[in-house]
Design a protein around this motif. Structure first.
Motif, PDB file in Angstrom:
ATOM      1  N   ASP A  46      -4.142  -9.428  -3.686  1.00 43.08           N
ATOM      2  CA  ASP A  46      -2.752  -9.014  -3.757  1.00 43.08           C
ATOM      3  C   ASP A  46      -2.692  -7.750  -4.611  1.00 43.08           C
ATOM      4  OD1 ASP A  46      -1.444 -12.417  -4.218  1.00 43.08           O
ATOM      5  OD2 ASP A  46      -2.303 -11.406  -2.463  1.00 43.08           O
ATOM      6  N   SER A  78       0.961  -9.051  -0.651  1.00 45.83           N
ATOM      7  CA  SER A  78      -0.121 -10.023  -0.668  1.00 45.83           C
ATOM      8  C   SER A  78      -1.269  -9.557   0.212  1.00 45.83           C
ATOM      9  CB  SER A  78       0.387 -11.376  -0.192  1.00 45.83           C
ATOM     10  OG  SER A  78       0.596 -11.350   1.213  1.00 45.83           O
ATOM     11  N   SER A  79      -2.383 -10.260   0.109  1.00 50.00           N
ATOM     12  CA  SER A  79      -3.528  -9.932   0.958  1.00 50.00           C
ATOM     13  C   SER A  79      -3.160 -10.061   2.437  1.00 50.00           C
ATOM     14  CB  SER A  79      -4.708 -10.840   0.628  1.00 50.00           C
ATOM     15  OG  SER A  79      -4.339 -12.196   0.784  1.00 50.00           O
ATOM     16  N   GLY A  80      -2.181 -10.917   2.724  1.00 51.46           N
ATOM     17  CA  GLY A  80      -1.748 -11.108   4.101  1.00 51.46           C
ATOM     18  C   GLY A  80      -0.597 -10.210   4.524  1.00 51.46           C
ATOM     19  N   GLY A  81      -0.152  -9.356   3.606  1.00 50.99           N
ATOM     20  CA  GLY A  81       0.883  -8.384   3.952  1.00 50.99           C
ATOM     21  C   GLY A  81       2.307  -8.809   3.634  1.00 50.99           C
ATOM     22  N   VAL A  82       2.484  -9.918   2.936  1.00 48.10           N
ATOM     23  CA  VAL A  82       3.827 -10.341   2.545  1.00 48.10           C
ATOM     24  C   VAL A  82       4.280  -9.485   1.367  1.00 48.10           C
ATOM     25  CG1 VAL A  82       5.243 -12.228   1.689  1.00 48.10           C
ATOM     26  CG2 VAL A  82       3.428 -12.678   3.359  1.00 48.10           C
ATOM     27  N   THR A  83       5.496  -8.973   1.462  1.00 52.51           N
ATOM     28  CA  THR A  83       5.992  -8.045   0.440  1.00 52.51           C
ATOM     29  C   THR A  83       7.153  -8.650  -0.349  1.00 52.51           C
ATOM     30  OG1 THR A  83       7.485  -7.009   2.047  1.00 52.51           O
ATOM     31  CG2 THR A  83       5.300  -6.040   1.784  1.00 52.51           C
ATOM     32  N   ARG A  89      -9.384  -6.372   0.594  1.00 52.10           N
ATOM     33  CA  ARG A  89      -8.570  -7.088   1.585  1.00 52.10           C
ATOM     34  C   ARG A  89      -8.204  -8.496   1.100  1.00 52.10           C
ATOM     35  NH1 ARG A  89     -13.797  -7.230   3.357  1.00 52.10           N
ATOM     36  NH2 ARG A  89     -14.650  -9.227   4.054  1.00 52.10           N
ATOM     37  N   PHE A  90      -8.881  -9.000   0.083  1.00 54.43           N
ATOM     38  CA  PHE A  90      -8.590 -10.337  -0.438  1.00 54.43           C
ATOM     39  C   PHE A  90      -7.625 -10.303  -1.630  1.00 54.43           C
ATOM     40  CE2 PHE A  90     -11.164 -11.941   2.584  1.00 54.43           C
ATOM     41  CZ  PHE A  90     -12.540 -11.994   2.357  1.00 54.43           C
ATOM     42  N   ASN A 116      -6.205  -1.850   4.686  1.00 55.68           N
ATOM     43  CA  ASN A 116      -7.385  -2.604   4.251  1.00 55.68           C
ATOM     44  C   ASN A 116      -8.693  -1.975   4.723  1.00 55.68           C
ATOM     45  OD1 ASN A 116      -5.876  -4.478   2.863  1.00 55.68           O
ATOM     46  ND2 ASN A 116      -5.847  -5.967   4.537  1.00 55.68           N
TER      47      ASN A 116
END
Length: 112
Positions: free
Chosen positions: A33, A52-57, A30-31, A73
């Motif tokens: 990319d 990214s780990s935060g879901g940015v594509t 989950r951390f 995740n």
């Protein structure tokens, strides 16, 4: 150590769809990319999509609007949904942690 195992490749006609998956282990998924690369015969490996780990594509221009990268995740999986496939999408597709680890690759062949 990090292990990345791809699945879901195959032969499809132009205009068809495939979904690739990549199972990750040995990392705190989950951390991280994650990304998908591809390499066609006689060509350099190219970056197709990242998440990214935060879901940015992000996507290569050549696949924008046709491919979608996503992640789970909980299951430690990353996906590549490929729609409206073209013969020029034919390549071996690799999952990567965008650092120094790669899967073994899965072949995608798009027939015209």
């Amino acid at each position: 150590q990090v292990q990345l195992v791809e699945a879901g490749g195959g032969l499809v006609q132009a205009g068809g769809s495939l979904r690739l998956s990549c199972a990750a282990s040995g990392i705190i998924f989950r951390f991280n990319d994650m990304g998908w690369y591809r390499q066609a015969p006689g060509k350099q490996r190219e970056l197709v999509a990242t998440i990214s780990s935060g879901g940015v594509t992000n996507y290569a221009d050549s696949v924008k609007g046709r491919f979608t990268i996503s992640r789970d995740n909980v299951k430690n999986l990353v996906y590549l949904q490929m729609n409206s496939l073209k013969p020029e999408d034919t390549a071996v597709y690799y999952c990567s942690d965008l650092f120094n680890s790669w899967g073994q690759g899965t072949q995608v062949t798009v027939s015209s």
